[in-house]
Design a protein around this motif. Structure first.
Motif, PDB file in Angstrom:
ATOM      1  N   ARG A 282       0.823  -1.195   0.000  1.00 30.84           N
ATOM      2  CA  ARG A 282       0.000   0.000   0.000  1.00 30.84           C
ATOM      3  C   ARG A 282       0.859   1.248   0.000  1.00 30.84           C
ATOM      4  O   ARG A 282       1.912   1.298   0.646  1.00 30.84           O
ATOM      5  CB  ARG A 282      -0.902   0.031   1.241  1.00 30.84           C
ATOM      6  N   VAL A 283       0.401   2.266  -0.711  1.00 28.67           N
ATOM      7  CA  VAL A 283       1.086   3.556  -0.662  1.00 28.67           C
ATOM      8  C   VAL A 283       0.949   4.161   0.728  1.00 28.67           C
ATOM      9  O   VAL A 283       1.858   4.781   1.275  1.00 28.67           O
ATOM     10  CB  VAL A 283       0.499   4.512  -1.720  1.00 28.67           C
ATOM     11  N   TYR A 284      -0.188   3.936   1.326  1.00 29.87           N
ATOM     12  CA  TYR A 284      -0.487   4.521   2.631  1.00 29.87           C
ATOM     13  C   TYR A 284      -0.246   3.478   3.718  1.00 29.87           C
ATOM     14  O   TYR A 284      -0.782   2.372   3.672  1.00 29.87           O
ATOM     15  CB  TYR A 284      -1.947   4.978   2.642  1.00 29.87           C
ATOM     16  N   GLU A 285       0.579   3.795   4.680  1.00 28.33           N
ATOM     17  CA  GLU A 285       0.908   2.867   5.749  1.00 28.33           C
ATOM     18  C   GLU A 285       0.031   3.138   6.959  1.00 28.33           C
ATOM     19  O   GLU A 285       0.273   4.055   7.740  1.00 28.33           O
ATOM     20  CB  GLU A 285       2.384   3.007   6.128  1.00 28.33           C
ATOM     21  N   ALA A 286      -1.018   2.346   7.119  1.00 22.49           N
ATOM     22  CA  ALA A 286      -1.980   2.585   8.190  1.00 22.49           C
ATOM     23  C   ALA A 286      -1.414   2.289   9.569  1.00 22.49           C
ATOM     24  O   ALA A 286      -1.864   2.846  10.564  1.00 22.49           O
ATOM     25  CB  ALA A 286      -3.238   1.735   7.948  1.00 22.49           C
TER      26      ALA A 286
ATOM     27  N   GLY B  44      -5.564  18.677   0.297  1.00 20.43           N
ATOM     28  CA  GLY B  44      -5.439  20.118   0.468  1.00 20.43           C
ATOM     29  C   GLY B  44      -5.798  20.569   1.865  1.00 20.43           C
ATOM     30  O   GLY B  44      -5.178  21.482   2.425  1.00 20.43           O
ATOM     31  N   LEU B  45      -6.795  19.912   2.480  1.00 17.83           N
ATOM     32  CA  LEU B  45      -7.160  20.251   3.849  1.00 17.83           C
ATOM     33  C   LEU B  45      -6.071  19.838   4.825  1.00 17.83           C
ATOM     34  O   LEU B  45      -5.886  20.462   5.868  1.00 17.83           O
ATOM     35  CB  LEU B  45      -8.486  19.571   4.208  1.00 17.83           C
ATOM     36  N   ALA B  46      -5.322  18.788   4.474  1.00 18.11           N
ATOM     37  CA  ALA B  46      -4.248  18.319   5.348  1.00 18.11           C
ATOM     38  C   ALA B  46      -2.907  18.963   5.033  1.00 18.11           C
ATOM     39  O   ALA B  46      -1.906  18.647   5.690  1.00 18.11           O
ATOM     40  CB  ALA B  46      -4.119  16.802   5.223  1.00 18.11           C
ATOM     41  N   HIS B  47      -2.857  19.859   4.055  1.00 17.70           N
ATOM     42  CA  HIS B  47      -1.597  20.511   3.696  1.00 17.70           C
ATOM     43  C   HIS B  47      -1.135  21.423   4.830  1.00 17.70           C
ATOM     44  O   HIS B  47      -1.938  21.941   5.608  1.00 17.70           O
ATOM     45  CB  HIS B  47      -1.785  21.324   2.410  1.00 17.70           C
TER      46      HIS B  47
ATOM     47  N   VAL C  12      -8.544   6.698  -2.994  1.00 14.10           N
ATOM     48  CA  VAL C  12      -9.389   7.770  -2.477  1.00 14.10           C
ATOM     49  C   VAL C  12      -9.550   7.623  -0.969  1.00 14.10           C
ATOM     50  O   VAL C  12      -9.400   8.589  -0.209  1.00 14.10           O
ATOM     51  CB  VAL C  12     -10.767   7.758  -3.167  1.00 14.10           C
ATOM     52  N   ARG C  13      -9.830   6.401  -0.521  1.00 14.21           N
ATOM     53  CA  ARG C  13      -9.973   6.184   0.916  1.00 14.21           C
ATOM     54  C   ARG C  13      -8.645   6.415   1.640  1.00 14.21           C
ATOM     55  O   ARG C  13      -8.613   6.965   2.740  1.00 14.21           O
ATOM     56  CB  ARG C  13     -10.488   4.782   1.210  1.00 14.21           C
ATOM     57  N   ASP C  14      -7.538   6.020   1.021  1.00 11.13           N
ATOM     58  CA  ASP C  14      -6.230   6.258   1.634  1.00 11.13           C
ATOM     59  C   ASP C  14      -5.972   7.748   1.814  1.00 11.13           C
ATOM     60  O   ASP C  14      -5.449   8.184   2.843  1.00 11.13           O
ATOM     61  CB  ASP C  14      -5.127   5.657   0.767  1.00 11.13           C
ATOM     62  N   GLU C  15      -6.359   8.558   0.815  1.00 11.34           N
ATOM     63  CA  GLU C  15      -6.150  10.002   0.924  1.00 11.34           C
ATOM     64  C   GLU C  15      -7.007  10.579   2.040  1.00 11.34           C
ATOM     65  O   GLU C  15      -6.557  11.460   2.787  1.00 11.34           O
ATOM     66  CB  GLU C  15      -6.463  10.694  -0.401  1.00 11.34           C
ATOM     67  N   PHE C  16      -8.227  10.084   2.151  1.00 15.16           N
ATOM     68  CA  PHE C  16      -9.083  10.547   3.248  1.00 15.16           C
ATOM     69  C   PHE C  16      -8.463  10.197   4.592  1.00 15.16           C
ATOM     70  O   PHE C  16      -8.380  11.037   5.500  1.00 15.16           O
ATOM     71  CB  PHE C  16     -10.479   9.934   3.128  1.00 15.16           C
ATOM     72  N   ALA C  17      -8.035   8.955   4.751  1.00 13.38           N
ATOM     73  CA  ALA C  17      -7.440   8.531   6.016  1.00 13.38           C
ATOM     74  C   ALA C  17      -6.163   9.305   6.309  1.00 13.38           C
ATOM     75  O   ALA C  17      -5.883   9.648   7.466  1.00 13.38           O
ATOM     76  CB  ALA C  17      -7.157   7.035   5.978  1.00 13.38           C
ATOM     77  N   ALA C  18      -5.380   9.605   5.267  1.00 10.06           N
ATOM     78  CA  ALA C  18      -4.170  10.397   5.463  1.00 10.06           C
ATOM     79  C   ALA C  18      -4.506  11.815   5.911  1.00 10.06           C
ATOM     80  O   ALA C  18      -3.770  12.418   6.700  1.00 10.06           O
ATOM     81  CB  ALA C  18      -3.351  10.429   4.174  1.00 10.06           C
TER      82      ALA C  18
ATOM     83  N   ALA D 128     -15.395   5.713  12.560  1.00 10.74           N
ATOM     84  CA  ALA D 128     -14.669   5.996  13.801  1.00 10.74           C
ATOM     85  C   ALA D 128     -13.623   4.932  14.096  1.00 10.74           C
ATOM     86  O   ALA D 128     -12.484   5.246  14.452  1.00 10.74           O
ATOM     87  CB  ALA D 128     -15.648   6.104  14.969  1.00 10.74           C
ATOM     88  N   GLY D 129     -14.007   3.663  13.935  1.00  8.88           N
ATOM     89  CA  GLY D 129     -13.116   2.585  14.324  1.00  8.88           C
ATOM     90  C   GLY D 129     -12.025   2.296  13.337  1.00  8.88           C
ATOM     91  O   GLY D 129     -10.878   2.034  13.719  1.00  8.88           O
ATOM     92  N   GLU D 130     -12.348   2.331  12.037  1.00 10.09           N
ATOM     93  CA  GLU D 130     -11.330   2.004  11.030  1.00 10.09           C
ATOM     94  C   GLU D 130     -10.692   3.245  10.426  1.00 10.09           C
ATOM     95  O   GLU D 130      -9.469   3.326  10.313  1.00 10.09           O
ATOM     96  CB  GLU D 130     -11.924   1.129   9.926  1.00 10.09           C
ATOM     97  N   VAL D 131     -11.501   4.201  10.021  1.00  4.78           N
ATOM     98  CA  VAL D 131     -10.955   5.390   9.367  1.00  4.78           C
ATOM     99  C   VAL D 131     -10.392   6.371  10.391  1.00  4.78           C
ATOM    100  O   VAL D 131      -9.470   7.121  10.099  1.00  4.78           O
ATOM    101  CB  VAL D 131     -12.023   6.050   8.477  1.00  4.78           C
ATOM    102  N   GLY D 132     -10.946   6.392  11.599  1.00 11.32           N
ATOM    103  CA  GLY D 132     -10.337   7.147  12.681  1.00 11.32           C
ATOM    104  C   GLY D 132     -10.911   8.508  12.975  1.00 11.32           C
ATOM    105  O   GLY D 132     -10.274   9.305  13.672  1.00 11.32           O
ATOM    106  N   VAL D 133     -12.131   8.822  12.507  1.00 10.38           N
ATOM    107  CA  VAL D 133     -12.692  10.136  12.788  1.00 10.38           C
ATOM    108  C   VAL D 133     -13.097  10.227  14.253  1.00 10.38           C
ATOM    109  O   VAL D 133     -13.255   9.220  14.949  1.00 10.38           O
ATOM    110  CB  VAL D 133     -13.887  10.464  11.871  1.00 10.38           C
ATOM    111  N   ASP D 134     -13.277  11.456  14.725  1.00  9.69           N
ATOM    112  CA  ASP D 134     -13.440  11.719  16.152  1.00  9.69           C
ATOM    113  C   ASP D 134     -14.869  11.998  16.582  1.00  9.69           C
ATOM    114  O   ASP D 134     -15.123  12.202  17.777  1.00  9.69           O
ATOM    115  CB  ASP D 134     -12.570  12.912  16.552  1.00  9.69           C
TER     116      ASP D 134
END
Length: 703
Positions: A121-125, A166-169, A234-240, A319-325
């Motif tokens: 994976r490009v994104y390392e969870a 862009g929001l995470a920049h 797309v999901r990886d970018e959101f999680a990042a 909340a549990g997998e993607v990590g939102v608060d």
């Protein structure tokens, strides 16, 4: 031992033999899983007839249903007014975590591996940072639109503007952290589509309150590269994005729309739920027409377990997998409607959210109303929810704007200080004693309605550009243009508008409760009087980052007020105080009139009394003692007040004055101590207060 949950693990689960789909449909007579070629979403490469169990759950296994596979379902069933089965249609699995669209416009689910699945994976969870876990009393919510926030920011690389990345920049995060907000509440990011009416008009659904899929992020908010790479990217970018905000100490709350779906009215498009089990998922009558408590054409039926399970599973996933608060629940009264359609504060869905170990650990924010019978439920949600407080919004707008207009036109504001003080102190007349002031989500503006600047510049809405002949949007704005509608070069009117903005901003950030600031209000963003800009994805709704001097001074004021809130626990009590008792983490409140005397019943009830001194003392369980004095003066003419005498108070140090254009201006008595020593005054001293202004002091004892 508890009985097995018959609706567990709906959706796709991959294993060594491919993948298993579990789909609920109580009334279907046949369900078929269809797996499509990745390079041709109209070409079926596998078809599997599903088998039904006694609970209405259909199971189908395919060796081709592996992570990255595209799939859909075809469902047949009985005819009749409550049903909408058609086995010709390929439908979207309600639990799909990724989406793709076929050439014919229908949607396919895309099976995705869990974020923490071992893969190339490009994104390392595994390296994800911990959640900030901001205490509710220290929370300052910032409501923002993913696309609109960074779309025009020149400090963000062009390819990232308007995206999750862009929001995470760094430039975005720097603005948020310097402002001092703690919690970014995102307008809907679940995959959504525009309503058919808007499509015909050539307009978009910009806000996103038209959910297509409750487990998939909205792909158009991802970068072009991520969209091209597919749903997993797309999901990886959101999680990042979530991780980037977490590293900066910022929480992420999602505005979620579980009350209805994108399938609109009974004759609207069929994407998923209607074709899978219309009678089971939607609330309707015997004639097949929908009961619509949302104003959007349909209402999910939370009197039944399948719709409740869908919501809980979606929230656990994010909340549990993607990590939102946390979650802001749109039209949450609908979520609490029982089998008979009435609101129940102990509804199984609301109670399950609170009791769930994952969901219950998040921030739960309810929009406590809908458009159905008995739809206004502010103050009636159970403990554990924070609620949007529309009473707070309306009273504060009236106090600083509508009453000012009335005073100018008639010589009398027509309303006194009492109801303002009730809202300022945490709305104890709305929320139960055991819930406390943190049950109130205080706001002056939100995405829906005028911006803060437009509240002070427009008397009426200007929604002509929405294509509805200016009929849409509320007419109850409680705004005041200060004498000229819209733009003006008159320096006195502009100064008066800026002062009103500072008063509203100060009121919001100095009130007991949880404050919410709308993105752009900190720099005076305008929508040209449009109070319902839901269909504009343009410079009208995007934040403007080219700030002039007025914007910079307002931003400095917002930052200063947020810092003062953080530094003074007396401004953010956790509990309501009880007269004559000592309540831990509550604020002792003493109220004085302009003469420094204790407020009388006549003072509270007089429409002419619009000057108030509010001394709040707090001894939190985890912080030292703290006392502040807030002076509020809401008449057109300046006045003098006698600062109150109070046990243990020897002096008042001025921290902020809304009459000053900026807290660090040369004429601002609240400038930082390193630049200008704050003004000090003594109890019993008479001080001048500007017209229509507020002052915040720190009350100190002997040195």
């Amino acid at each position: 031992m508890s009985a097995p949950d018959p609706l567990h693990d709906l959706g796709v689960r991959a294993d060594a033999d491919g993948g298993l789909l579990r789909l609920w449909s109580e009334h279907a007579t046949a369900v078929e899983l269809v797996v499509f070629a990745a390079d041709d979403l109209d070409w079926a490469i596998d078809r599997v007839a599903a088998e039904r169990d006694e609970h209405g759950v259909w199971r189908a296994r395919s060796a081709r249903l592996v992570p990255g596979a595209h799939y859909g379902v075809r469902v047949d069933g009985p005819a009749g007014p409550a049903h909408a089965f058609n086995p010709v249609h390929t439908l979207l699995d309600p639990y799909a975590t990724g989406l793709a669209r076929a050439d014919d416009g229908s949607w396919r689910g895309v099976a995705l591996a869990p974020l923490d699945a071992p893969a190339d994976r490009v994104y390392e969870a595994a390296a994800r940072p911990p959640a900030p876990r901001i205490p509710l009393d220290r929370t300052v919510v910032y409501e923002a639109h993913v696309r609109g926030f960074s779309r025009r920011n020149p400090a963000v690389p062009a390819e990232l503007r308007g995206t999750y990345a862009g929001l995470a920049h760094d430039a975005s995060i720097e603005h948020l952290t310097r402002l001092g907000v703690t919690t970014v509440e995102l307008l809907p990011v679940h995959a959504f589509v525009s309503e058919e009416r808007l499509v015909r008009q050539g307009r978009p659904n910009y806000w996103g309150y038209n959910t297509l899929a409750f487990f998939a992020p909205h792909a158009p908010y991802a970068t072009t590269d991520a969209q091209a790479a597919g749903p997993a990217a797309v999901r990886d970018e959101f999680a990042a994005m979530v991780d980037g905000l977490h590293r900066a100490g910022l929480e992420v709350v999602l505005d979620v729309v579980y009350n209805h779906t994108a399938e609109e009215g009974r004759h609207g498009p069929t994407f998923s739920f209607r074709g899978i089990d219309n009678a089971g998922y939607y609330r309707h009558g015997v004639d097949g027409e929908y009961f619509d408590t949302t104003g959007c054409g349909n209402t999910l039926d939370f009197g039944g377990e399948p719709a409740r399970r869908l919501v809980l599973d979606s929230m656990r996933y994010w909340a549990g997998e993607v990590g939102v608060d946390g979650f802001r629940l749109d039209l949450a009264a609908t979520l609490g409607r029982d089998e008979d359609g009435g609101f129940d504060a102990e509804h199984p869905l609301l109670r399950a959210m609170l009791d769930d170990p994952v969901i219950g650990a998040t921030k739960l924010i309810a929009e406590p109303w809908d458009v159905g019978p008995g739809g206004w439920q502010t103050g009636n949600f159970p403990a554990g929810f924070t609620e949007w407080n529309d009473r707070y919004r309306d009273r504060m707008r009236d106090f600083w704007l509508s009453d000012l207009r009335r005073e100018r036109e008639t010589g009398s504001a027509g309303s006194g200080i009492g109801r303002f003080a009730t809202r300022l102190a945490g709305s104890a007349n709305t929320f139960a004693q055991e819930r406390g002031p943190l049950a109130s989500l205080n706001f002056i503006t939100a995405h829906d309605g005028f911006t803060l600047a437009d509240l002070t510049a427009y008397d009426v809405k200007h929604n002509e550009g929405n294509g509805e002949d200016n009929r849409d949007g509320t007419d109850a704005n409680r705004s005041y243009n200060h004498g000229v509608e819209g733009r003006t070069d008159d320096p006195e009117i502009l100064a008066a508008r800026r002062r009103s903005i500072r008063n509203l901003l100060g009121t919001l950030l100095l009130s007991a409760g949880v404050p919410m600031l709308t993105a752009g209000d900190e720099v005076g963003r305008s929508q040209a009087g449009n109070n319902n800009a839901y269909c504009h994805d343009s410079e009208l709704t995007w934040l403007d980052w080219s700030w002039g001097e007025d914007a910079r001074r307002l931003l400095a004021t917002a930052r200063h007020l947020i810092r003062l809130r953080a530094e003074n626990p007396a401004l953010r009590p956790v509990r309501y105080g009880v007269f004559g008792e000592t309540t831990p983490s509550a604020t002792q409140m003493d109220w004085y009139n302009a003469d420094g005397a204790t407020m009388t019943i006549d003072d509270w009830n007089s429409p002419a009394e619009r000057t108030l001194q509010y001394l709040a003392a707090s001894t939190p369980e985890t912080e030292g003692p703290n006392r502040i004095l807030l002076v509020v003066h809401a008449h057109e003419a300046p006045t003098e007040v006698v600062l109150p005498a109070h046990d243990g108070v020897d002096r008042y140090v001025l921290l902020w004055d809304s009459a000053a254009e900026s807290p660090d201006a040369d004429d601002a008595p609240g400038a930082p101590a390193s630049e200008t020593r704050p003004a000090e005054s003594r109890p019993g001293e008479r001080v001048g207060v500007a017209a229509q202004s507020m002052r915040l002091y720190r009350a100190e004892g002997a040195r």
